[in-house]
Design an enzyme around this catalytic site. Sequence first.
Site, PDB file in Angstrom:
ATOM      1  N   HIS A 109      28.193  35.225  34.680  1.00 51.27           N
ATOM      2  CA  HIS A 109      29.192  34.163  34.537  1.00 51.27           C
ATOM      3  C   HIS A 109      30.517  34.682  35.040  1.00 51.27           C
ATOM      4  CE1 HIS A 109      31.582  30.967  32.751  1.00 51.27           C
ATOM      5  NE2 HIS A 109      30.450  30.290  32.718  1.00 51.27           N
TER       6      HIS A 109
ATOM      7  N   ASP B  14      22.546  28.252  30.778  1.00 50.36           N
ATOM      8  CA  ASP B  14      21.375  27.663  31.429  1.00 50.36           C
ATOM      9  C   ASP B  14      20.092  28.439  31.172  1.00 50.36           C
ATOM     10  OD1 ASP B  14      22.735  25.517  32.672  1.00 50.36           O
ATOM     11  OD2 ASP B  14      23.620  26.945  34.055  1.00 50.36           O
TER      12      ASP B  14
HETATM   13  N1  CMC Z   1      21.555  38.054  39.397  1.00 48.61           N
HETATM   14  C1  CMC Z   1      21.750  39.191  40.086  1.00 48.61           C
HETATM   15  N2  CMC Z   1      22.954  39.679  40.427  1.00 48.61           N
HETATM   16  C2  CMC Z   1      24.023  38.948  40.057  1.00 48.61           C
HETATM   17  C3  CMC Z   1      23.915  37.755  39.343  1.00 48.61           C
HETATM   18  C4  CMC Z   1      22.616  37.308  38.997  1.00 48.61           C
HETATM   19  N3  CMC Z   1      22.442  36.179  38.316  1.00 48.61           N
HETATM   20  N4  CMC Z   1      25.139  37.249  39.112  1.00 48.61           N
HETATM   21  C5  CMC Z   1      26.003  38.087  39.669  1.00 48.61           C
HETATM   22  N5  CMC Z   1      25.338  39.149  40.242  1.00 48.61           N
HETATM   23  C6  CMC Z   1      25.921  40.313  40.887  1.00 48.61           C
HETATM   24  C7  CMC Z   1      26.464  39.981  42.260  1.00 48.61           C
HETATM   25  O1  CMC Z   1      25.490  40.203  43.258  1.00 48.61           O
HETATM   26  C8  CMC Z   1      27.637  40.931  42.373  1.00 48.61           C
HETATM   27  O2  CMC Z   1      27.138  42.218  42.632  1.00 48.61           O
HETATM   28  P1  CMC Z   1      28.002  43.244  43.569  1.00 48.61           P
HETATM   29  O3  CMC Z   1      29.329  43.393  42.872  1.00 48.61           O
HETATM   30  O4  CMC Z   1      27.200  44.485  43.599  1.00 48.61           O
HETATM   31  O5  CMC Z   1      28.123  42.562  44.903  1.00 48.61           O
HETATM   32  C9  CMC Z   1      28.200  40.966  40.949  1.00 48.61           C
HETATM   33  O6  CMC Z   1      27.067  40.672  40.091  1.00 48.61           O
HETATM   34  C10 CMC Z   1      29.302  39.947  40.698  1.00 48.61           C
HETATM   35  O7  CMC Z   1      28.801  38.675  41.087  1.00 48.61           O
HETATM   36  P2  CMC Z   1      29.650  37.506  41.716  1.00 48.61           P
HETATM   37  O8  CMC Z   1      28.764  36.620  42.524  1.00 48.61           O
HETATM   38  O9  CMC Z   1      30.870  38.068  42.368  1.00 48.61           O
HETATM   39  O10 CMC Z   1      30.088  36.745  40.397  1.00 48.61           O
HETATM   40  P3  CMC Z   1      30.721  35.322  40.352  1.00 48.61           P
HETATM   41  O11 CMC Z   1      31.643  35.329  39.221  1.00 48.61           O
HETATM   42  O12 CMC Z   1      31.241  34.916  41.693  1.00 48.61           O
HETATM   43  O13 CMC Z   1      29.457  34.376  40.061  1.00 48.61           O
HETATM   44  C11 CMC Z   1      27.782  33.160  38.962  1.00 48.61           C
HETATM   45  C12 CMC Z   1      29.143  33.838  38.833  1.00 48.61           C
HETATM   46  C13 CMC Z   1      27.481  32.412  37.666  1.00 48.61           C
HETATM   47  C14 CMC Z   1      27.819  32.141  40.106  1.00 48.61           C
HETATM   48  C15 CMC Z   1      26.715  34.244  39.233  1.00 48.61           C
HETATM   49  O14 CMC Z   1      26.646  35.144  38.148  1.00 48.61           O
HETATM   50  C16 CMC Z   1      25.341  33.646  39.518  1.00 48.61           C
HETATM   51  O15 CMC Z   1      25.053  33.305  40.657  1.00 48.61           O
HETATM   52  N6  CMC Z   1      24.460  33.485  38.465  1.00 48.61           N
HETATM   53  C17 CMC Z   1      23.188  32.853  38.655  1.00 48.61           C
HETATM   54  C18 CMC Z   1      23.369  31.331  38.682  1.00 48.61           C
HETATM   55  C19 CMC Z   1      23.657  30.781  37.310  1.00 48.61           C
HETATM   56  O16 CMC Z   1      22.999  31.108  36.328  1.00 48.61           O
HETATM   57  N7  CMC Z   1      24.655  29.880  37.246  1.00 48.61           N
HETATM   58  C20 CMC Z   1      25.047  29.207  35.995  1.00 48.61           C
HETATM   59  C21 CMC Z   1      26.408  29.632  35.521  1.00 48.61           C
HETATM   60  S1  CMC Z   1      26.775  29.112  33.829  1.00 48.61           S
HETATM   61  C22 CMC Z   1      26.815  27.399  33.835  1.00 48.61           C
HETATM   62  C23 CMC Z   1      27.678  26.780  34.852  1.00 48.61           C
HETATM   63  O17 CMC Z   1      28.840  27.120  35.009  1.00 48.61           O
HETATM   64  O18 CMC Z   1      27.199  25.882  35.521  1.00 48.61           O
END
Ligand code: CMC
Length: 428
Positions: free
Chosen positions: A306, A363
Amino acid sequence: MSHTCRIELDGKSHDFPVVEGVENELAIDISVLRDRTGYITLDDGYGNTGSCTSAITYIDGDKGILRYRGIPIEQLAAHSSFVETAWLVIWGRLPTQDELSQFSSMLTRNEMMHESLRSHFQGFPPNAHPMAILSAMINAMSCYEPEMMEIEDESTMVRAAARLISKVRTVAAASYKMSIGQPMAYPHPEYHYCENFLHMMFSIPYREYIPTPEVTRALNLFLILHADHEQNCSTSTVRMVASSRANMFASCAAGVCALWGPLHGGANVAVIEMLDFIRNSGMNVAEYVSRVKARDSRLRLMGFGHRVYKNFDPRSKILKAAADEMLETLHVNDPLLDIARELEEVALKDSYFVERKLYPNVDFYSGIILRAMGIPLNMFTVMFAMGRMPGWIANWKEIHDDPKGRIYRPRQIYTGSPLQDYTPIEKR
Ligand code: CMC
């Protein structure tokens, strides 16, 4: 305590005020930065950008705290109803008994769709995604509510919010009925909000579905937990659209589109698809986690991570307990819940997830509950949208009520071609 922030640019120093929230969150107010210095800030994905001040929802992502209007989500989950929570989120305080009763009857009075709106559904192919239908129908609804386009007093605001919250449930259920080729069920005036939705989803002519208290409770909980979540992608979209003075219906229709994506509301579908994939592929959970970590594709552990929560998502804790309880009470044995539990256990011990502070989000367990309620997979994100409606409306209202509000208009740093002349087509 009042702070200032001093920034040195090109040998000159500039002071900017620091804004402090009621929970001591700090922000540097850079609204005059460009005027004073010629510089803008660049913040890809807005990870460090506060786009507004807001009095609706408070999150402390490090401590796993979520409060609507100051009230902890755990207390609302234990004691409130979705309708009461909706009122709280939109109007900033818990309603009195009278206010709640009046609002509930307004929801009942507004539950029907205009008959000619029903014919709009025929314009969609049978396999149309319910999120596409929902967004289009919310926009179409505004054409039937011309007096709601300009909200000039509080009583119109209440009526507009009641119409939207009530009708969105009717549209959501109708889009499902259409997708499976069944006649739409009319809302039942004797039913409360959640029961009525379940009735419209599952009743068929001459066979009425009677929702059980367990399922109704689970839906109520699901909707409360989704009611608002400060400046996420869809809510920021609603505020962006609202800032142009677009009406409430148009702004919320845009919110539905933003919510659809798998990194946001669409994640509740993606989680179930992932759990199904693990089960059907015969792959074990550890193997799947290794594939996510290998990062040879854009594979992510859906339902994990998140932008704000770097500890745990309090909503996922509540939903996990509710999923356990509900499956036990309904005697449902869902193998996907076992896979989810195992996946959580493996990931929480794995340094990849620990170092990046990736925990289960809302989720991760919500899909298990929706499945147990009999909600089909392609409706999961629609359920999220129904729940988020009060939050979108409250954010729309905050923009609408702000006399100093300006249109949202970020800037950019241009990285395209430098100046070049137009080449006539015969010379290209
Ligand atoms: N699985 C594997 N690696 C992950 C995940 C994941 N679910 N989420 C983040 N990472 C890694 C990402 O690859 C990055 O690694 P590095 O620093 O080595 O490049 C690091 O963690 C930081 O990730 P980010 O993409 O910069 O984080 P963000 O804040 O931009 O993204 C997120 C947040 C929710 C989009 C992301 O965690 C994600 O894609 N999660 C899976 C989708 C999901 O469950 N979404 C629902 C969110 S909660 C409800 C809502 O808001 O709708």
